[in-house]
Design a protein around this motif. Structure first.
Motif, PDB file in Angstrom:
ATOM      1  N   TRP A 199       0.850  -1.179  -0.038  1.00 34.03           N
ATOM      2  CA  TRP A 199      -0.045  -0.044   0.169  1.00 34.03           C
ATOM      3  C   TRP A 199       0.747   1.238  -0.171  1.00 34.03           C
ATOM      4  O   TRP A 199       0.337   2.409  -0.498  1.00 34.03           O
ATOM      5  CB  TRP A 199      -0.785  -0.060   1.164  1.00 34.03           C
ATOM      6  CG  TRP A 199      -1.811  -1.188   1.434  1.00 34.03           C
ATOM      7  CD1 TRP A 199      -1.951  -1.992   2.472  1.00 34.03           C
ATOM      8  CD2 TRP A 199      -2.860  -1.560   0.453  1.00 34.03           C
ATOM      9  NE1 TRP A 199      -2.975  -2.862   2.206  1.00 34.03           N
ATOM     10  CE2 TRP A 199      -3.424  -2.612   0.784  1.00 34.03           C
ATOM     11  CE3 TRP A 199      -3.086  -1.217  -0.917  1.00 34.03           C
ATOM     12  CZ2 TRP A 199      -4.659  -3.232   0.292  1.00 34.03           C
ATOM     13  CZ3 TRP A 199      -4.219  -1.868  -1.677  1.00 34.03           C
ATOM     14  CH2 TRP A 199      -4.893  -2.666  -1.333  1.00 34.03           C
ATOM     15  N   CYS A 200       1.905   1.325   0.497  1.00 37.31           N
ATOM     16  CA  CYS A 200       2.909   2.536   0.649  1.00 37.31           C
ATOM     17  C   CYS A 200       4.246   1.977   0.918  1.00 37.31           C
ATOM     18  O   CYS A 200       4.576   0.884   1.195  1.00 37.31           O
ATOM     19  CB  CYS A 200       2.365   3.184   1.970  1.00 37.31           C
ATOM     20  SG  CYS A 200       2.398   2.483   3.473  1.00 37.31           S
TER      21      CYS A 200
ATOM     22  N   LEU B  84       8.332   4.278   2.243  1.00 34.48           N
ATOM     23  CA  LEU B  84       8.800   5.384   2.640  1.00 34.48           C
ATOM     24  C   LEU B  84      10.186   5.349   2.936  1.00 34.48           C
ATOM     25  O   LEU B  84      10.745   4.071   3.485  1.00 34.48           O
ATOM     26  CB  LEU B  84       8.281   5.882   3.840  1.00 34.48           C
ATOM     27  CG  LEU B  84       8.820   7.049   4.640  1.00 34.48           C
ATOM     28  CD1 LEU B  84       8.396   8.481   4.314  1.00 34.48           C
ATOM     29  CD2 LEU B  84       9.038   6.986   6.314  1.00 34.48           C
TER      30      LEU B  84
ATOM     31  N   THR C   3       2.081  -2.876   3.950  1.00 33.26           N
ATOM     32  CA  THR C   3       1.360  -3.931   3.159  1.00 33.26           C
ATOM     33  C   THR C   3       0.143  -4.097   3.779  1.00 33.26           C
ATOM     34  O   THR C   3      -0.391  -3.806   4.726  1.00 33.26           O
ATOM     35  CB  THR C   3       2.296  -5.389   3.125  1.00 33.26           C
ATOM     36  OG1 THR C   3       2.074  -5.957   4.258  1.00 33.26           O
ATOM     37  CG2 THR C   3       3.413  -5.091   2.606  1.00 33.26           C
TER      38      THR C   3
ATOM     39  N   TRP D 258      -1.434   1.539   5.858  1.00 34.89           N
ATOM     40  CA  TRP D 258      -1.960   2.349   4.813  1.00 34.89           C
ATOM     41  C   TRP D 258      -0.933   3.614   4.175  1.00 34.89           C
ATOM     42  O   TRP D 258      -0.902   3.857   3.148  1.00 34.89           O
ATOM     43  CB  TRP D 258      -3.358   2.910   4.786  1.00 34.89           C
ATOM     44  CG  TRP D 258      -4.503   1.996   5.045  1.00 34.89           C
ATOM     45  CD1 TRP D 258      -5.197   1.710   6.312  1.00 34.89           C
ATOM     46  CD2 TRP D 258      -5.125   1.132   4.012  1.00 34.89           C
ATOM     47  NE1 TRP D 258      -6.069   0.828   5.922  1.00 34.89           N
ATOM     48  CE2 TRP D 258      -6.174   0.361   4.911  1.00 34.89           C
ATOM     49  CE3 TRP D 258      -4.903   0.855   2.844  1.00 34.89           C
ATOM     50  CZ2 TRP D 258      -6.992  -0.631   4.120  1.00 34.89           C
ATOM     51  CZ3 TRP D 258      -5.719  -0.045   1.972  1.00 34.89           C
ATOM     52  CH2 TRP D 258      -6.605  -0.571   2.751  1.00 34.89           C
ATOM     53  N   SER D 259      -0.363   3.995   5.193  1.00 31.07           N
ATOM     54  CA  SER D 259       0.378   5.103   5.157  1.00 31.07           C
ATOM     55  C   SER D 259       1.751   5.129   6.037  1.00 31.07           C
ATOM     56  O   SER D 259       1.270   4.782   7.216  1.00 31.07           O
ATOM     57  CB  SER D 259      -0.355   6.530   5.098  1.00 31.07           C
ATOM     58  OG  SER D 259       0.297   7.606   4.874  1.00 31.07           O
TER      59      SER D 259
ATOM     60  N   GLU E 270      -6.342   5.970   6.806  1.00 24.45           N
ATOM     61  CA  GLU E 270      -5.516   5.413   5.947  1.00 24.45           C
ATOM     62  C   GLU E 270      -4.261   6.317   5.634  1.00 24.45           C
ATOM     63  O   GLU E 270      -3.525   5.987   4.778  1.00 24.45           O
ATOM     64  CB  GLU E 270      -6.606   5.314   4.651  1.00 24.45           C
ATOM     65  CG  GLU E 270      -7.578   4.209   4.853  1.00 24.45           C
ATOM     66  CD  GLU E 270      -8.427   4.009   3.684  1.00 24.45           C
ATOM     67  OE1 GLU E 270      -8.298   4.647   2.760  1.00 24.45           O
ATOM     68  OE2 GLU E 270      -9.328   3.199   3.786  1.00 24.45           O
ATOM     69  N   TYR E 271      -4.396   7.728   5.718  1.00 21.42           N
ATOM     70  CA  TYR E 271      -3.440   8.515   5.404  1.00 21.42           C
ATOM     71  C   TYR E 271      -2.861   9.152   6.526  1.00 21.42           C
ATOM     72  O   TYR E 271      -3.690   9.726   7.721  1.00 21.42           O
ATOM     73  CB  TYR E 271      -3.786   9.553   4.394  1.00 21.42           C
ATOM     74  CG  TYR E 271      -4.271   8.698   3.113  1.00 21.42           C
ATOM     75  CD1 TYR E 271      -3.533   8.215   2.246  1.00 21.42           C
ATOM     76  CD2 TYR E 271      -5.606   8.548   2.920  1.00 21.42           C
ATOM     77  CE1 TYR E 271      -3.840   7.384   1.255  1.00 21.42           C
ATOM     78  CE2 TYR E 271      -6.108   7.633   1.735  1.00 21.42           C
ATOM     79  CZ  TYR E 271      -5.405   7.508   0.923  1.00 21.42           C
ATOM     80  OH  TYR E 271      -5.457   6.755  -0.360  1.00 21.42           O
TER      81      TYR E 271
END
Length: 147
Positions: free
Chosen positions: A31-32, A34, A45, A76-77, A120-121
Motif C-alpha cells: 500500500w505504501c 517510505l 502492506t 496504509w500510510s 488511511e493517510y
C-alpha cells in the motif's frame, strides 16, 4: 545489493527489481513505501510493515489489540515526523515507532469522537499538526496533544 537511497536509485538505475513475498516481504500487496532519514525503506502492506535495508527484509511486528479482525491489519500510510519518529496509519488507528517499540494511538481510544478505526493517510504539516484521513474520506488536523 548495496544500501543506496531511493533518490540515487531513481537517478541512476534504468532497470527495476521486483520484490514479493517470495523475496521476504510479509505480503505481495503493498500500500505504501517510505525512505526514512537513514536511507532505510519501510513498506506498508496488507499484512503489516517490512523494513528493507538494501539487502534483506525484516518483518516489523506491531502489537495488535485482541479485537482486530482476524488479527490482520493493513498499513496504509507511513510518515516520518520532524523529530525522526515513524508514524503508521493502519486498520486499527495510528502507531508511532520509537526505534524498538510502538505506541498505539488507536482511533477508538483517542479520537473516536470524529474518526473510525481505519486511518488511511497521515502527514505532518509545517506547524507540526498531523493530518489524518479515514476510510470515509474525512480529513482531520490534530495536534500531538490529541494523539
Amino acid at each position: 545489493m548495496q544500501n543506496i537511497s531511493l533518490k540515487t536509485l531513481l537517478k541512476t538505475e534504468t532497470t527495476a527489481n521486483q520484490f514479493t513475498a517470495i523475496n521476504g516481504l510479509n505480503s505481495s500487496t503493498v500500500w505504501c513505501i517510505l525512505e526514512d532519514k537513514s536511507g532505510n525503506i519501510w513498506i506498508g502492506t496488507n499484512a503489516g510493515v517490512c523494513l528493507y535495508d538494501g539487502k534483506k527484509f525484516d518483518k516489523i511486528q506491531i502489537a495488535l489489540p485482541n479485537n482486530t479482525p482476524n488479527n490482520k491489519y493493513d498499513v496504509w500510510s507511513i510518515m516520518q515526523d520532524k523529530s525522526g519518529k515513524l508514524w503508521f496509519a493502519t486498520t486499527d488507528g495510528v502507531y508511532c515507532y520509537h526505534g524498538k517499540s510502538f505506541t498505539s494511538f488507536a482511533a477508538y481510544e483517542g479520537v473516536s469522537s470524529f474518526m473510525g478505526n481505519n486511518v488511511e493517510y497521515i502527514l505532518e504539516d509545517k506547524k507540526g499538526k498531523f493530518g489524518l484521513a479515514d476510510e470515509l474520506t474525512k480529513v482531520y488536523f490534530v495536534t500531538m496533544e490529541n494523539l
